[in-house]
Design an enzyme around this catalytic site. Structure first.
Site, mmCIF file in Angstrom:
data_model
loop_
_atom_site.group_PDB
_atom_site.id
_atom_site.type_symbol
_atom_site.label_atom_id
_atom_site.label_comp_id
_atom_site.label_asym_id
_atom_site.label_seq_id
_atom_site.Cartn_x
_atom_site.Cartn_y
_atom_site.Cartn_z
ATOM 1 C CB SER A 144 -0.889 0.008 1.253
ATOM 2 O OG SER A 144 -1.525 1.260 1.420
ATOM 3 C CE1 TYR A 168 -3.269 -2.518 5.938
ATOM 4 C CE2 TYR A 168 -2.696 -0.325 5.136
ATOM 5 C CZ TYR A 168 -3.109 -1.629 4.896
ATOM 6 O OH TYR A 168 -3.344 -2.042 3.606
#
Length: 245
Positions: A144, A168
């Site tokens: 990501s 994350y």
């Protein structure tokens, strides 16, 4: 399995981006191994794939359980003899939105890394002997832009202005590091490994807040899972090309 037909293992493939990656690879006449923790959900997924004439098999695979990983590798060896494509898609995100790093619990950080980093390492390590038997092994780590240190440290970027999501984001940064160092080890082999971002896709992980569909998000990972011999390795890419580390 026929000698000429490729086999792909996609982790976390019972829904969302993982399922769509499996579907898009499957329609290219690649045998799909749907790696899942929940066998019932996996069976439902492969029935959908088979309805599209895709050769699909469910494989029980919990990326946080070494015994499960070893059993999956043994199953693939017995049934397929090799692995051509590994897509490390399984990932989690704890509910940490707007939690300052100093207030994030150690347990949430540990839980996130257990799946998003340590799980990828364990699965990749276990599957490498099978990938080495392929004429052109490919590994895609689904990453990501949230893991880009360059983007997060750029005050003008939209991501840098978002609420903090240390667990994350840091897990994806660490995932990118795995990509770099596995690529160094494998540089003299036909195996290519890359981190690939699907973009901001509407999934359960983000409460379906993304602006891209799973069909759109799966395109880049599928492209790098099927790279030609002159394709890149050890990079970080998205739909629009290279992403800054």
């Amino acid at each position: 399995m026929s000698e000429g037909k490729k086999t792909a293992l996609v982790t976390g493939a019972n829904k969302g981006i993982g399922f769509e990656i499996a579907r898009q690879l499957g329609i290219q006449d690649i045998t799909i191994l749907v790696g899942v923790r929940d066998l019932d959900r996996g069976e439902a997924a492969i029935q959908k794939l088979r309805a599209e004439k895709i050769d699909a098999t469910v494989v029980h695979l919990d990326v946080t359980d070494q015994a499960s990983i070893n059993a999956a590798a043994a199953f693939i060896e017995q049934t397929c003899g090799r692995l051509d494509i590994l897509v490390n898609n399984a990932a989690i995100a704890v509910q940490e939105w707007s939690t300052p790093p100093s207030q994030l619990s150690f347990e949430d950080l540990q839980k996130t890394f257990a799946t998003n980093v340590f799980g990828v390492f364990a699965v990749t390590k276990a599957m490498l002997p099978l990938l080495r038997r392929s004429q052109a092994g490919r590994i895609v780590n689904v990453s990501s832009e949230m893991g880009s240190l360059a983007i997060n440290s750029d005050a003008s970027s939209a991501i840098s202005r978002m609420p903090p999501t240390l667990a994350y984001n840091a897990s994806k940064t660490a995932l990118n590091a795995l990509t770099v160092f596995f690529a160094k080890e494998l540089q003299d082999t036909p195996i290519k490994i890359n981190s690939v971002s699907p973009g901001y896709v509407a999934t359960d992980l983000n409460g379906h807040s993304g602006h891209l569909t799973t069909e759109q998000g799966a395109k880049a990972p599928v492209s790098y899972a099927t790279l030609p011999a002159d394709g890149p390795t050890g990079g970080f890419f998205g739909a629009n090309g290279q992403i800054a580390w």
